[in-house]
Scaffold this motif. Structure first.
Motif, short mmCIF file in Angstrom:
data_model
loop_
_atom_site.label_atom_id
_atom_site.label_comp_id
_atom_site.label_asym_id
_atom_site.label_seq_id
_atom_site.Cartn_x
_atom_site.Cartn_y
_atom_site.Cartn_z
N LYS A 229 0.92 -1.30 -0.10
CA LYS A 229 0.24 -0.01 0.08
C LYS A 229 0.78 1.25 -0.02
O LYS A 229 1.87 1.34 0.74
N THR A 241 5.33 6.98 1.46
CA THR A 241 5.32 5.75 2.46
C THR A 241 4.88 4.71 1.91
O THR A 241 3.72 4.62 1.18
N ARG A 242 5.40 3.38 2.31
CA ARG A 242 4.55 2.21 1.86
C ARG A 242 4.53 1.32 3.11
O ARG A 242 5.36 1.33 4.13
N SER A 243 3.61 0.65 3.08
CA SER A 243 3.29 -0.70 4.01
C SER A 243 3.08 -1.99 3.30
O SER A 243 2.54 -2.01 2.00
N VAL A 245 2.55 -6.05 3.47
CA VAL A 245 1.72 -7.08 4.33
C VAL A 245 1.81 -8.22 3.58
O VAL A 245 1.40 -8.27 2.24
N ASN A 426 -8.74 -1.15 8.70
CA ASN A 426 -8.16 0.12 8.88
C ASN A 426 -9.22 1.35 8.62
O ASN A 426 -9.23 2.40 9.56
N LEU A 457 3.43 -8.32 8.95
CA LEU A 457 3.50 -6.96 8.56
C LEU A 457 5.08 -6.55 8.29
O LEU A 457 5.97 -6.66 9.22
N VAL A 460 5.56 -0.93 7.80
CA VAL A 460 4.39 0.01 7.89
C VAL A 460 4.75 1.27 8.03
O VAL A 460 5.64 1.89 8.65
N ASP A 461 4.26 2.12 6.83
CA ASP A 461 4.35 3.20 6.62
C ASP A 461 5.92 3.68 6.61
O ASP A 461 6.44 4.68 7.17
N ASP A 462 6.52 2.96 5.75
CA ASP A 462 8.13 3.07 5.81
C ASP A 462 8.39 3.73 4.51
O ASP A 462 7.96 3.64 3.45
N PRO A 465 10.96 0.56 2.32
CA PRO A 465 11.29 -0.72 2.80
C PRO A 465 12.25 -1.74 2.34
O PRO A 465 12.25 -1.53 0.99
#
Ligand code: HEC
Ligand code: HEC
Ligand code: HEC
Ligand code: HEC
Ligand code: HEC
Length: 474
Positions: A229, A241-243, A245, A426, A457, A460-462, A465
């Motif tokens: 995401k 930023t990326r998450s 999963v 979420n 995970l 998260v909001d990295d 990444p």
């Protein structure tokens, strides 16, 4: 006996031999033939349509013609009688009913010819009406009430699945129920008494077995799914930023083990919700393999645990597989990812979100104000950007307008978030309607809320990444 009946009929046929009555007779018989024809098709063929709005044709149009014809016959008779009485042409003895009599025979020929012509016209009109009402165009467009669902449907992966395939069950009782529903909706639309927004309820839909599972195999083993995401920030640079999963989707593996998200819900579960859109689930029962039942009840719920039980199926999670309503954040992120909202424009994420989340009274007002809002922001705050990147700004404004018009419908009181999406947790309660850690069984077992049971995970909001670099995905 027959002689006296024949004598009584003579004046009727004598006066009835006039254009109005003949046309009336032909209309009635043609409407009757078409109705009989459709009944035969519905009962014996599989061409029978289940569309609820067909009531318009079968309950109003055809019976209407039938009655109209019946009314025209006596009117014609009365008019001709009045005319003949006035001119003193009423015979003392009415002519015999005799096929050899040319006047009488012509009357019959006219009725037969007119019946045939009417049959062709009425039949064609009804047939075309049926095909039209069965098309997604009719459901989605004719009825502006469904504009929100229609807009969402068109951009979904199921835009080629007919509305009636999911919405109208098979079998006599479903057809009757749908028909009554359809007629009720027509009345509501005519008198503007329909609810705004239209409530989405799973209980009126065909069960997943009859719809989703015709095309998707629920037992297919999917394994893990990588979900990335991307989100843009509210700063000047719209920082990304990326998450990441890894969803344990699972399924049924080669050893018939049920695993993961899909696998575990293939069991028989029933739940009770206190609201029409199933957002507040107070209890869920799991039928175990050994025949016992584990009931998890919400510790937040203080009232009695009763209500209508619904059997959980695909649509309880995938309620928006067809009518996808986005969140403003998800919609803008997606548009910035494909650059239809230009990520190089300073603060475009923050400004864009503000503009599409403001209140407007109509799509037209939204289009005008979103466009002028974005343009005036850059022309006043960033004149250099405004003069060098005007086409990008205009294109971004057009996309923002499109996002608004596809998700928000002031005329139907459909706002951001009116229709909850149950797939995650979420933006809406989703999985946490049951897996919130507060649904507990009598023996003290809690329905899992462990993050790692559903997914790993990886980020998260990295900003950057490492896993995506390792996978060669950025
Ligand atoms: C693949 C299945 C599927 C198809 C095809 C489909 N729908 Fe739906 N529809 C659903 C589901 C599932 C819901 C419930 C959504 C929810 O609970 O959030 C729904 C809800 C709705 C609602 C909200 C009110 C209600 O009855 O629940 C309307 C209106 C609607 N659909 C209209 C349409 C129209 C019009 C079409 C065709 C253009 C269509 N649908 C095609 C599955 C489908
Ligand atoms: C007539 C066949 C058909 C029916 C019925 C059907 N689907 Fe699909 N579905 C498809 C096809 C084809 C795709 C893939 C479309 C694509 O990749 O563009 C798809 C895609 C999906 C996806 C993936 C969505 C995505 O964004 O990638 C989900 C989830 C899904 N369907 C769930 C459902 C559910 C739930 C139902 C029942 C309400 C259903 N489907 C009914 C044919 C169908
Ligand atoms: C407990 C919730 C849940 C239930 C019940 C469920 N799904 Fe899913 N499904 C998910 C999640 C979560 C995903 C992956 C995330 C996403 O698509 O956003 C998914 C993904 C999918 C996909 C796309 C993945 C793929 O295979 O490529 C399809 C198709 C699908 N589901 C079909 C179905 C069908 C058909 C049923 C009913 C037999 C069903 N699902 C029942 C939660 C569920
Ligand atoms: C209506 C309630 C309900 C909803 C909503 C729901 N689940 Fe479940 N889930 C259950 C029940 C009941 C079980 C089985 C518990 C048991 O076996 O006793 C379960 C089991 C699971 C399991 C296996 C747990 C384990 O301990 O191995 C996973 C994974 C899971 N669910 C994921 C999801 C996901 C993901 C969603 C949302 C997309 C979701 N569930 C939505 C009721 C629900
Ligand atoms: C019952 C299953 C379940 C549990 C428990 C669960 N999640 Fe999720 N989570 C999901 C599903 C399903 C998605 C994917 C949603 C989608 O497809 O958009 C998700 C997505 C996410 C995302 C991705 C970002 C986003 O915007 O969607 C984050 C972050 C996340 N979960 C955090 C957590 C954390 C932290 C926990 C533990 C407190 C947790 N989740 C527990 C099912 C679960």
């Amino acid at each position: 006996m027959f002689g006296t009946l024949e004598k009584k009929l003579r004046p009727v046929l004598f006066f009835g031999n006039n254009p109005l009555s003949l046309i009336g007779g032909a209309l009635t018989s043609a409407a009757a033939f078409v109705m009989i024809g459709f009944w035969v098709v519905t009962i014996f063929g599989h061409g029978g349509s289940q569309n609820p709005y067909l009531g318009l044709i079968f309950d109003l149009f055809l019976p209407g013609l039938f009655v109209l014809g019946l009314i025209l016959i006596p009117i014609g008779i009365a008019m001709r009688r009045k005319q003949l009485v006035a001119s003193g042409h009423v015979p003392s003895v009415y002519p015999e009913i005799d096929l050899k009599n040319p006047v009488f025979r012509r009357g019959i020929e006219v009725v037969i010819a007119a019946t045939f012509i009417n049959f062709v016209i009425v039949g064609t009109a009804s047939y075309r009406g049926v095909s039209y009402m069965d098309s997604p165009n009719f459901c989605g467009q004719t009825c502006h009430v469904m504009a929100p669902q229609w807009a969402a449907y068109q951009v979904s992966p199921h835009s080629h699945v007919a509305c009636v395939d999911c919405h109208i069950g098979s079998g006599i009782s479903a057809a009757v129920q749908a028909k009554m529903n359809g007629t009720k909706q027509l009345v509501e639309v005519t008198f503007h008494t329909y609810p705004t927004p239209i409530r989405a309820s799973l209980s009126v839909l065909r069960p997943a077995r009859a719809t989703c599972e015709q095309c998707h195999t629920p037992t297919r083993f999917v394994g893990d799914r990588l979900l990335v995401k991307t989100a843009f920030g509210d700063d000047e640079k719209n920082s990304v930023t990326r998450s990441v999963v890894v969803l344990h989707l699972g399924g049924v593996d080669s050893l018939s083990h049920l695993s993961g998200i899909h696998g575990h819900h293939l069991n028989h579960f029933e739940y009770i919700a206190t609201d029409a859109t199933d957002q507040n689930i107070i209890s869920v029962k799991a039928h175990n393999a050994d025949g016992t039942v584990t009931e998890y009840v919400s510790t937040d719920w203080k009232g009695p645990v009763k209500g209508v039980e619904r059997v959980m199926d695909c649509m309880d999670c995938h309620n928006q597989a067809t009518h996808v309503f986005q969140t403003p954040q998800a919609a803008v992120n997606e548009a910035m990812l494909d650059n239809s909202v230009n990520a190089a424009l300073p603060f475009v994420h923050k400004e864009g979100l503000q503009l599409i989340q403001a209140e407007y009274s109509s799509h037209e007002e939204a289009a005008a104000k979103i466009t002028s809002g974005l343009e005036s922001y850059y022309s006043t705050q960033y004149p250099a950007v405004w003069s060098s990147q005007r086409p990008q700004i205009e294109a971004s404004a057009r996309t923002l307008v499109r996002i608004y018009q596809r998700n928000v419908f002031p005329s139907m009181k459909v706002k951001w978030g009116t229709y909850p999406n149950n797939i995650g947790h979420n933006d809406f309660p989703g999985c946490f309607r049951c897996h919130d850690g507060n649904h507990v069984s009598k023996s003290g077992k809690t329905l899992t809320n462990d993050c790692s049971v559903c997914h790993n995970l990886l980020a998260v909001d990295d900003k950057n990444p490492k896993v995506l670099t390792d996978l060669g995905m950025q």
